[in-house]
Design a protein around this motif. Structure first.
Motif, PDB file in Angstrom:
ATOM      1  N   ALA A  80       0.951  -1.270   0.202  1.00  0.00           N
ATOM      2  CA  ALA A  80      -0.022   0.381   0.188  1.00  0.00           C
ATOM      3  C   ALA A  80       1.007   0.734  -0.150  1.00  0.00           C
ATOM      4  N   ALA A  81       2.266   1.313   0.875  1.00  0.00           N
ATOM      5  CA  ALA A  81       3.568   2.486   0.489  1.00  0.00           C
ATOM      6  C   ALA A  81       3.662   2.448  -0.591  1.00  0.00           C
ATOM      7  N   MET A  82       3.679   1.399  -1.850  1.00  0.00           N
ATOM      8  CA  MET A  82       4.259   1.792  -2.669  1.00  0.00           C
ATOM      9  C   MET A  82       3.560   2.107  -3.598  1.00  0.00           C
ATOM     10  N   ALA A  83       2.643   1.464  -3.496  1.00  0.00           N
ATOM     11  CA  ALA A  83       1.152   2.340  -4.689  1.00  0.00           C
ATOM     12  C   ALA A  83       1.038   3.552  -4.490  1.00  0.00           C
ATOM     13  N   ARG A  84       0.689   3.894  -3.166  1.00  0.00           N
ATOM     14  CA  ARG A  84       0.239   5.837  -3.182  1.00  0.00           C
ATOM     15  C   ARG A  84       1.491   6.524  -3.143  1.00  0.00           C
ATOM     16  N   GLN A  85       2.774   5.980  -2.585  1.00  0.00           N
ATOM     17  CA  GLN A  85       4.091   6.823  -3.424  1.00  0.00           C
ATOM     18  C   GLN A  85       3.873   6.534  -4.712  1.00  0.00           C
ATOM     19  N   ALA A  86       3.618   6.017  -6.116  1.00  0.00           N
ATOM     20  CA  ALA A  86       3.901   5.266  -7.299  1.00  0.00           C
ATOM     21  C   ALA A  86       2.623   6.107  -7.616  1.00  0.00           C
ATOM     22  N   ALA A  87       1.161   5.990  -6.975  1.00  0.00           N
ATOM     23  CA  ALA A  87       1.084   7.380  -7.709  1.00  0.00           C
ATOM     24  C   ALA A  87       0.411   8.880  -7.472  1.00  0.00           C
ATOM     25  N   ASP A  88       1.233   9.065  -6.355  1.00  0.00           N
ATOM     26  CA  ASP A  88       1.342  10.124  -6.065  1.00  0.00           C
ATOM     27  C   ASP A  88       2.476  11.082  -7.045  1.00  0.00           C
ATOM     28  N   ALA A  89       3.240  10.008  -6.891  1.00  0.00           N
ATOM     29  CA  ALA A  89       4.995  10.868  -7.509  1.00  0.00           C
ATOM     30  C   ALA A  89       6.570   9.212  -7.339  1.00  0.00           C
ATOM     31  N   ALA A  90       5.806   8.489  -8.770  1.00  0.00           N
ATOM     32  CA  ALA A  90       6.607   7.620  -8.876  1.00  0.00           C
ATOM     33  C   ALA A  90       7.761   7.648  -9.105  1.00  0.00           C
ATOM     34  N   TYR A  91       8.372   8.623  -9.866  1.00  0.00           N
ATOM     35  CA  TYR A  91       9.556   9.022 -10.043  1.00  0.00           C
ATOM     36  C   TYR A  91      10.357  10.691 -10.671  1.00  0.00           C
ATOM     37  N   VAL A  92      11.218  10.851 -10.283  1.00  0.00           N
ATOM     38  CA  VAL A  92      11.699  12.312 -10.013  1.00  0.00           C
ATOM     39  C   VAL A  92      13.250  11.290 -10.530  1.00  0.00           C
TER      40      VAL A  92
END
Ligand code: PLP
Length: 439
Positions: free
Chosen positions: A59-71
C-alpha cells in the motif's frame, strides 16, 4: 501453469530446468500456480526479512507510485526519502547516517568504491585507488564488483576482463586460507591485511571491503570476535577506509540491525541491499559519515549516480519495511529464534556428510563434506549442494545452495535464512525436510 506448458520468451537464469510459476506468498510460505506449497527457508537469496505478503508495504508503494512515482535525483528530493533517511540514521552503524539510495547490492559496492576514491581525491591523496577484498568473499556480480570478490567460479569466464584487486585472507576458520587453527593462530588472517597493505604500498590503498559474517562465498562463516576490531585498527592506522558490506547481513538478519555491531567497531562506509526492502523493491544503498560527504562535496561533489538512484517508490518500500522491523521487534526476534534454529540445525551433524553447521542469528549454513575428519570437499562434478537443494525444493523447502567455499571451486554449502517472522513450527518443518533429504 508452468513454464513448460507455454513457450517462454524469458531468458531465464537457469538453463534446462522447468521453473514453477509463483502464485502468491505469505510470511514464510510461497505457493506456485499449481497449488504447491513451499517453505521459504532462505528468503529467496537472503532477502525476505519481514516476510512475504505485507500489504502495508504494497500500500505504501502504491500510494507513492500514485503521488509521484519517479523524479530524477538531480531535480528533486522526496518527503518519503528524507523521512526514510532520518529514520534509518537511528540504526546506522557508527556515524554512517548519510544515505545514498540505489537499486541493488552490486550498485552499492560500486558506489562505495567510487566514494572512497572521491574522498581520497578530495583530500589530495591521488595515489589511493586500490581496494582490498578477501579470499573468499562476495561483493557483487558486475565486472567491477566481481574483481573485488573472491569467488573463482563466478570470476573464471570473465577473468581477462576483471581488474584483479589485492586480497587478504578471509577469517574463515573451517577452511582457514592460511592453514592455521583458531585460537592458536592468534587471528593471523587479520595480520594478513597488514601484510597486503605493506606489499602494495599504503599510499596506494583506498579501502578495504569486508562482510561482517561471510555470506554465500563461505556459508555464514562468523569471524573470531577480535578479527574485525583488529582489521578496523589496521585500516585506521594506514588511512584506508573500511567498507562494511551489509548487503546480506543488514536489517536484522544476524540478530542486530547490522552485522558489524557484534564487533563494536564503526565503519566508514556501509553497503546495503536485500533485506532493506525485504524484496518489495529492488534496492541497494550506501551509508556514510558526514565527514566523508562533506569532504567530497567540498571538492566539487560526487561524480556518480544512476537513473534510479534515490527512487521515491523504493524509499516508500524501505520505510514501510523499517517500520515493520521496529514495531514487531524482528531484529531481536532474529537473535532468539536464530539461536534456537541453529541449535536444532546442529543435530544434522549426525549425517556423515554434514561437516559443519554455522551461523549467526537467522543467517545459517550446513556444509557438506566427503570426509568429516579432514574436511575434504566433494568433487565439484557431483554438485552436491545443488542436488540437495533440488531434492529439498521437490519436498517443498527452498534453500540457497552455494559452492566453492573450500577450494574456490569445491565446497558445498546449503544456506538457511528464513524470513525473520518464521515461526518455530515452520523452522522445525524446514529442519525436518532437510534432515529427510540428507538421509
Ligand atoms: N554483497 C554481498 C555480501 C552479497 O551477498 C551480494 C549478493 O548476494 C551482493 C553484495 C550483491 O548484491 P546484488 O545481487 O543485489 O547486486
Amino acid at each position: 501453469m508452468t513454464i513448460a506448458a507455454t513457450p517462454s520468451f524469458v531468458f531465464h537464469r537457469i538453463a534446462g530446468r522447468e521453473l514453477p510459476a509463483v502464485s502468491r506468498a505469505v510470511g514464510a510460505v510461497v505457493w506456485d500456480t499449481a497449488g504447491r506449497r513451499y517453505l521459504d527457508g532462505s528468503g529467496g537469496a537472503v532477502v525476505v526479512n519481514i516476510g512475504h505478503g505485507r500489504e502495508e508495504v504494497a500500500a505504501a508503494m502504491a500510494r507513492q507510485a500514485a503521488d509521484a512515482a519517479y523524479v530524477h535525483g538531480t531535480h528533486f528530493t522526496s518527503e518519503v526519502l528524507e523521512e526514510y533517511a532520518r529514520r534509518l540514521a537511528v540504526h546506522a552503524p557508527g556515524d554512517c547516517r548519510r544515505l545514498y539510495l540505489l537499486s541493488g547490492g552490486s550498485e552499492a559496492t560500486e558506489t562505495a568504491v567510487k566514494l572512497a576514491r572521491a574522498y581520497h581525491l578530495a583530500r589530495g591523496e591521488k595515489g589511493r585507488h586500490k581496494v582490498i577484498g578477501r579470499s573468499v568473499g562476495y561483493h557483487g556480480n558486475t565486472l567491477g564488483t566481481l574483481g573485488l570478490s573472491g569467488r573463482p567460479t563466478l570470476q573464471a569466464p570473465y577473468e581477462p576482463m576483471l581488474r584483479a584487486s589485492p586480497r587478504a585472507a578471509a577469517p574463515f576458520c573451517y577452511h582457514c586460507p592460511l592453514d592455521r587453527e583458531y585460537p592458536a593462530c592468534e587471528v593471523a588472517c587479520a595480520d594478513d591485511l597488514e601484510a597486503v597493505i605493506a606489499r602494495e604500498g599504503p599510499e596506494t590503498i583506498s579501502a578495504f571491503v569486508a562482510e561482517p559474517v561471510l555470506g554465500a562465498s563461505a556459508g555464514a562463516a562468523v569471524p573470531p570476535d577480535e578479527y574485525t576490531r583488529h582489521v578496523r585498527e589496521t585500516c585506521r592506522r594506514h588511512g584506508v577506509l573500511y567498507i562494511d558490506d551489509e548487503v546480506m547481513t543488514g536489517f536484522g538478519r544476524t540478530g542486530r540491525w547490522f552485522g558489524i555491531e557484534w564487533s563494536g567497531v564503526a565503519p566508514d562506509i556501509v553497503t546495503c541491499g536485500k533485506g532493506m526492502s525485504g524484496g518489495y523493491a529492488p534496492v541497494g544503498a550506501v551509508l556514510t559519515t558526514d565527514a566523508i560527504v562533506e569532504a567530497v562535496e567540498g571538492a566539487g561533489g560526487f561524480v556518480h549516480g544512476f537513473t534510479f538512484s534515490h527512487h521515491p517508490v523504493t524509499a516508500a518500500a524501505c520505510l514501510a519495511t523499517l517500520e515493520i522491523l521496529e514495531r514487531e521487534r524482528l531484529v531481536e526476534r532474529a537473535a532468539t529464534v536464530g539461536a534456537r534454529a541453529l541449535a536444532r540445525l546442529q543435530e544434522l551433524r549426525a549425517h556423515p556428510e554434514v561437516g559443519d553447521v554455522r551461523g549467526r542469528g537467522l543467517l545459517m549454513a550446513v556444509e557438506l563434506v566427503a570426509d568429516g575428519r579432514t574436511r575434504r570437499p566433494f568433487p565439484r562434478a557431483e554438485r552436491r549442494a545443488e542436488a540437495v537443494a533440488a531434492r529439498a525444493f521437490a519436498e517443498g523447502l527452498i534453500v540457497y545452495a552455494s559452492a566453492g567455499c573450500a577450494t574456490g571451486t569445491e565446497g558445498d554449502v546449503i544456506m538457511l535464512a528464513p524470513p525473520l517472522v518464521a515461526t518455530d513450527d515452520e523452522i522445525e518443518e524446514m529442519v525436518a525436510i532437510l534432515d529427510r533429504v540428507l538421509s
